[in-house]
Motif scaffolding. Structure first.
Motif, PDB file in Angstrom:
ATOM      1  N   MET A   1       0.815  -1.140  -0.030  1.00 21.92           N
ATOM      2  CA  MET A   1       0.002  -0.041   0.037  1.00 21.92           C
ATOM      3  C   MET A   1       0.875   1.117  -0.035  1.00 21.92           C
ATOM      4  SD  MET A   1      -2.765  -1.308  -0.277  1.00 21.92           S
ATOM      5  CE  MET A   1      -3.883   0.278  -0.054  1.00 21.92           C
ATOM      6  N   LEU A   2       0.185   2.302  -0.465  1.00 18.89           N
ATOM      7  CA  LEU A   2       0.996   3.483  -0.420  1.00 18.89           C
ATOM      8  C   LEU A   2       1.157   4.358   0.644  1.00 18.89           C
ATOM      9  CD1 LEU A   2      -0.540   5.020  -3.761  1.00 18.89           C
ATOM     10  CD2 LEU A   2       1.640   3.844  -3.574  1.00 18.89           C
TER      11      LEU A   2
ATOM     12  N   GLN B   1      -1.833   3.491 -10.864  1.00 14.34           N
ATOM     13  CA  GLN B   1      -1.317   2.086 -10.339  1.00 14.34           C
ATOM     14  C   GLN B   1      -2.131   1.173 -10.645  1.00 14.34           C
ATOM     15  OE1 GLN B   1      -2.057   3.493  -6.249  1.00 14.34           O
ATOM     16  NE2 GLN B   1      -3.931   2.137  -6.299  1.00 14.34           N
ATOM     17  N   ASN B   2      -1.487  -0.068 -10.515  1.00  7.61           N
ATOM     18  CA  ASN B   2      -2.055  -1.184 -11.066  1.00  7.61           C
ATOM     19  C   ASN B   2      -3.175  -1.763  -9.781  1.00  7.61           C
ATOM     20  OD1 ASN B   2      -0.656  -2.076  -8.618  1.00  7.61           O
ATOM     21  ND2 ASN B   2       0.055  -4.068  -9.559  1.00  7.61           N
ATOM     22  N   SER B   3      -4.055  -2.400 -10.229  1.00  3.36           N
ATOM     23  CA  SER B   3      -5.192  -2.783  -9.448  1.00  3.36           C
ATOM     24  C   SER B   3      -4.635  -3.459  -8.020  1.00  3.36           C
ATOM     25  CB  SER B   3      -6.156  -3.784 -10.167  1.00  3.36           C
ATOM     26  OG  SER B   3      -5.368  -4.986 -10.246  1.00  3.36           O
ATOM     27  N   GLU B   4      -3.571  -4.028  -7.750  1.00  6.22           N
ATOM     28  CA  GLU B   4      -3.155  -4.251  -6.338  1.00  6.22           C
ATOM     29  C   GLU B   4      -2.618  -3.250  -5.767  1.00  6.22           C
ATOM     30  OE1 GLU B   4      -2.475  -5.690  -9.434  1.00  6.22           O
ATOM     31  OE2 GLU B   4      -3.539  -7.837  -9.272  1.00  6.22           O
ATOM     32  N   GLY B   5      -2.163  -2.083  -6.248  1.00  7.97           N
ATOM     33  CA  GLY B   5      -1.718  -0.995  -5.541  1.00  7.97           C
ATOM     34  C   GLY B   5      -0.200  -1.160  -5.439  1.00  7.97           C
ATOM     35  N   ASP B   6       0.338  -2.286  -5.946  1.00  5.18           N
ATOM     36  CA  ASP B   6       2.023  -2.276  -5.581  1.00  5.18           C
ATOM     37  C   ASP B   6       2.942  -2.082  -6.715  1.00  5.18           C
ATOM     38  OD1 ASP B   6       1.186  -4.486  -7.306  1.00  5.18           O
ATOM     39  OD2 ASP B   6       1.936  -6.041  -5.895  1.00  5.18           O
TER      40      ASP B   6
ATOM     41  N   LEU C   1       3.437   1.589  -9.108  1.00  4.87           N
ATOM     42  CA  LEU C   1       2.806   2.937  -9.172  1.00  4.87           C
ATOM     43  C   LEU C   1       3.648   3.557 -10.558  1.00  4.87           C
ATOM     44  CD1 LEU C   1       1.397   5.082  -7.570  1.00  4.87           C
ATOM     45  CD2 LEU C   1       3.658   5.794  -6.808  1.00  4.87           C
TER      46      LEU C   1
ATOM     47  N   GLU D   1      -5.288   8.028  -4.115  1.00  8.91           N
ATOM     48  CA  GLU D   1      -4.656   7.823  -2.837  1.00  8.91           C
ATOM     49  C   GLU D   1      -3.865   9.135  -2.290  1.00  8.91           C
ATOM     50  OE1 GLU D   1      -3.068   4.230  -1.341  1.00  8.91           O
ATOM     51  OE2 GLU D   1      -4.196   3.039  -2.945  1.00  8.91           O
TER      52      GLU D   1
ATOM     53  N   PHE E   1       5.573   3.380  -0.469  1.00  9.18           N
ATOM     54  CA  PHE E   1       5.020   2.088  -0.258  1.00  9.18           C
ATOM     55  C   PHE E   1       4.989   1.748   1.310  1.00  9.18           C
ATOM     56  CE2 PHE E   1       5.945   1.239  -4.837  1.00  9.18           C
ATOM     57  CZ  PHE E   1       4.821   1.297  -5.022  1.00  9.18           C
TER      58      PHE E   1
ATOM     59  N   THR F   1      -4.557   6.959  -9.591  1.00 11.91           N
ATOM     60  CA  THR F   1      -4.932   6.930  -8.149  1.00 11.91           C
ATOM     61  C   THR F   1      -5.498   7.931  -7.595  1.00 11.91           C
ATOM     62  OG1 THR F   1      -3.766   6.188  -6.016  1.00 11.91           O
ATOM     63  CG2 THR F   1      -2.546   7.438  -7.560  1.00 11.91           C
TER      64      THR F   1
END
Length: 181
Positions: free
Chosen positions: A1-2, A87-92, A94, A71, A168, A69
């Protein structure tokens, strides 16, 4: 997560090549997952194929499943007319795109090791036939694994693989492509 960081810190990382001290706790010893690395490779390929056209790059990233994003500090950057943070759907993974006097594609990955960052930069190094800083008689900043440059009459390209990417919750690293016309 960010993580939450200031907009100014994010922009500084995107655009500057400063020699900031490296926090060893932010250097990943555990490799990024094969899935995250593959998605980062996809983003690197898209940036390489579409640069220096940032809107075309953003459209291609969206088609590949990346989205802007919303976020924290990145939502503020997305409201700036010359920047996009996706970001990708998993958020890992960016991806930060920027356009000032130079165009920038920054791909950061949670848990990416410095060696993986080096490997991730290689398509750009090959594409632009870039040479290392050492080959150009220059040193490296403390924050990078390796840096490369390519120059011709029409453009100058700088590529770097960083040791860290402090946005992250877990350690990570990034690659950066800077393109000047």
């Amino acid at each position: 997560m960010l993580k939450r960081k200031s907009i100014f810190m994010v922009l500084a990382l995107i655009l500057a090549g400063c020699d900031t001290p490296v926090d060893p706790k932010q250097i990943s010893a555990t490799p990024a997952s094969a899935r995250a690395f593959a998605q980062a490779q996809k983003a690197v390929t898209i940036c390489g194929k579409n640069f220096p056209k940032l809107e075309k790059t953003a459209v291609a990233l969206r088609a590949a499943g990346f989205k802007e994003t919303t976020e924290g500090q990145f939502a503020g950057i997305n409201r700036m007319p010359r920047f996009a943070v996706m970001q990708n759907s998993e958020g890992d993974v960016l991806v930060v795109l920027g356009n000032r006097s130079e165009r920038v594609c920054l791909v950061g990955v949670e848990d990416l090791t410095p060696q993986q960052a080096f490997d991730l930069a290689q398509p750009w190094v090959r594409q632009y036939v870039a040479t290392t800083n050492a080959e150009n008689g220059q040193g490296l900043s403390k924050s990078v694994v390796q840096a490369w440059r390519s120059q011709d009459l029409d453009r100058t390209v700088f590529i770097s693989a960083t040791k860290t990417f402090p946005f992250f919750d877990d350690p990570g690293a990034a690659v950066r492509l800077i393109y000047f016309d």
